[in-house]
Scaffold this active site. Structure first.
Site, mmCIF file in Angstrom:
data_model
loop_
_atom_site.group_PDB
_atom_site.id
_atom_site.type_symbol
_atom_site.label_atom_id
_atom_site.label_comp_id
_atom_site.label_asym_id
_atom_site.label_seq_id
_atom_site.Cartn_x
_atom_site.Cartn_y
_atom_site.Cartn_z
ATOM 1 C CG ASN A 118 41.250 29.536 41.949
ATOM 2 O OD1 ASN A 118 42.326 29.222 41.447
ATOM 3 N ND2 ASN A 118 41.052 29.546 43.253
ATOM 4 C CB VAL A 119 37.942 29.250 35.897
ATOM 5 C CG1 VAL A 119 39.090 30.025 35.266
ATOM 6 C CG2 VAL A 119 38.249 27.752 35.901
ATOM 7 C CG HIS A 132 43.678 33.027 34.813
ATOM 8 N ND1 HIS A 132 44.480 32.273 35.655
ATOM 9 C CD2 HIS A 132 44.477 34.010 34.315
ATOM 10 C CE1 HIS A 132 45.706 32.778 35.655
ATOM 11 N NE2 HIS A 132 45.723 33.829 34.853
ATOM 12 C CB CYS A 192 26.552 41.038 26.451
ATOM 13 S SG CYS A 192 26.013 41.822 24.898
ATOM 14 C CG LEU A 196 50.543 22.500 50.993
ATOM 15 C CD1 LEU A 196 49.624 21.336 50.627
ATOM 16 C CD2 LEU A 196 51.163 22.270 52.361
ATOM 17 C CB VAL A 223 45.255 27.351 52.136
ATOM 18 C CG1 VAL A 223 44.655 28.746 52.208
ATOM 19 C CG2 VAL A 223 46.438 27.354 51.193
#
Length: 473
Positions: free
Chosen positions: A115-116, A134, A142, A236, A253
């Site tokens: 996840n982001v 990801h 930097c 699911l 979940v």
């Protein structure tokens, strides 16, 4: 608000299987599987969590492959779905906070996330125990010295492109880059290497809310199998890795993890969000001696991440003068929040700032008094930011509400004369309901924003003292 990071991804025709039907285990089967999962976690020596978009859907963030997922709707020609709240105000789910409790108890050793949304970091998982494969929509890096910057606003680019900000470490000054991968980008070794190592060390890899379709990330959990470890999948939909798993649970979940925490006799901790902002006052007197009784000054309410960085959790600022009714009140509605005035230099006054918070905050507003005396520089004050934040969180939990505010730092700069004050404020408090045998996993469990939780509103008023409980706006 649409999900900006999803819209920025390069178009790709083949994104794997989308729109898969959801599967729900029968209640008695689900109950038994939850007990089995709790036993496996209790006996584990090295538990690793591997998370996907499914753990954030209850936070108001759509997944990708579900019936109303980003790629599912795009495949149907419907475009990117709308999130239920601003992306930067999303709050951790029961699952996020349960993982925090397991980590603090020494049970969970590492988290690997696809996840982001930055919710693992916001919830309290230490950065050194987290691999964000990801990237993170709120993190810049930097490329020269490797310094990371976690923002309270969504970074404007993806694909590891240059952003508009520079590194502030010493004399580095290099242009920063975003950290979110586009389709053709390779997984960064800084995230991949520890993820591989942890999966090899794990005796249980717990896959939560992931379809396990995106390569090469989806193959990481299988590395535990080589030395006899187990893969557990809670999702699911069916996944390509189901046959490799020791246990597959089809259920929400949050409900599964709430049940596991109950069987482990562990509490899910509340979530307190703390935001920071700064108030600065810059002034100079007229150069001619005949005009030195007047002073020009500029007030700014801004982000700690730079003068041009968005202050995403503040909607507007009302500036009034509590002890000077002759001075006109101003309402600042456009960023950067800035007010310019000219006043007599010999007469002190107080600036009263009512700060109205944006949608998605548990607090509506707060008021801060900023004393001004052009004849005397204010004393500098510096508190440890981490200590201030921890005290705010502790006080919010004790008070069962958000809205506590604390001064972190006050400093002066010359020339030109500039006073800067940094504040921290608890802008959200969420309490998660405990699982109970009487309610079980039924749909009757109270919910807010999709979570089994209760959100506590603000208790706000004006203050300049640290850790003060605030009165309702």
């Amino acid at each position: 608000m649409s999900l900006g990071f999803a819209e920025k991804l390069s178009y790709r025709e083949d994104v794997g299987t989308v729109g898969m039907s959801e599967i729900f285990d029968p209640p008695h089967v689900l109950q038994q599987k939850i007990e089995n999962l709790a036993t496996l976690i209790r006996k584990s020596k090295h538990l690793v969590a591997f998370t996907g978009a499914g753990i954030s859907t209850s936070c108001g963030i759509p997944d990708f492959r579900g019936p109303k997922g980003v790629w599912t709707l795009q495949h149907e020609g419907k475009g990117v779905p709308e999130a239920s709240l601003p992306f930067h105000r999303a709050m951790p789910s029961i699952t996020h906070m349960a993982l925090v409790a397991l980590e603090k108890a020494g049970i969970l050793k590492f988290v690997i996330s696809q996840n982001v949304d930055s919710l693992h970091l916001r919830s309290g998982i230490p950065r050194e125990k987290l691999a964000e494969l990801h990237g993170n929509s709120f993190r810049e890096i930097c490329p020269s010295c490797g310094e990371e910057y976690l923002r309270d606003f969504e970074v404007e680019t993806i694909g590891m492109k240059q952003t508009s900000r520079h590194c502030s470490v010493g004399s580095c000054g290099a242009r920063l880059k975003d950290t979110v991968l586009d389709w053709e980008d390779e997984l960064p070794l800084k995230e991949l290497n520890p993820a591989v190592q942890q999966c090899r060390m794990a005796d249980v890899v717990l896959c939560l809310g992931t379809s396990l379709q995106i390569t090469p990330a989806c193959n990481l959990p299988l590395k535990t199998l080589r030395d006899g470890g187990r893969v557990i999948i809670v999702n699911l939909q069916q996944t390509p890795k189901d046959k490799k798993a020791s246990l597959v649970i089809h259920g929400l979940v949050d409900k599964v993890i709430a049940g596991v925490m109950h069987h482990l006799n562990m509490q899910i901790p509340p979530y307190v969000r703390v935001d920071l902002f700064q108030i600065s006052l810059t002034y100079h007197q007229f150069p001619r001696s005949s005009d030195r009784k007047y002073v020009n000054w500029t007030l700014r309410v801004q982000s700690l991440h730079g003068m041009n960085a968005p202050l995403s959790f503040i909607k507007s600022v009302k500036v009034s003068f509590s002890d000077r009714p002759d001075l006109k009140t101003a309402i600042l509605v456009k960023q950067p929040f800035k007010l310019k005035r000219q006043t007599v230099s010999t007469r002190p006054f107080k600036l009263s700032l009512k700060i109205n918070f944006s949608d998605g905050c548990g607090c509506q507003c707060t008021s801060v008094e900023f004393p001004v005396n052009f004849q005397v520089l204010a004393d500098s004050i510096k508190h440890d930011k981490d200590v201030v934040v921890q005290k705010l969180r502790k006080t919010a939990i004790q008070d069962q509400c958000c809205g506590q505010i604390s001064l972190v730092e006050k400093k002066n700069h010359v020339p030109p004369t500039k006073e800067v004050a940094v504040y921290a404020i608890a802008t959200d408090f969420v309490e998660y309901y405990s699982f109970s045998a009487s309610t079980g996993l039924s749909e009757d469990i109270p919910k807010s924003n999709g979570n089994i939780m209760r959100r506590h509103k603000d208790n706000m008023s004006s203050t300049e003292m640290p850790l003060k409980k605030l009165k309702c706006c």
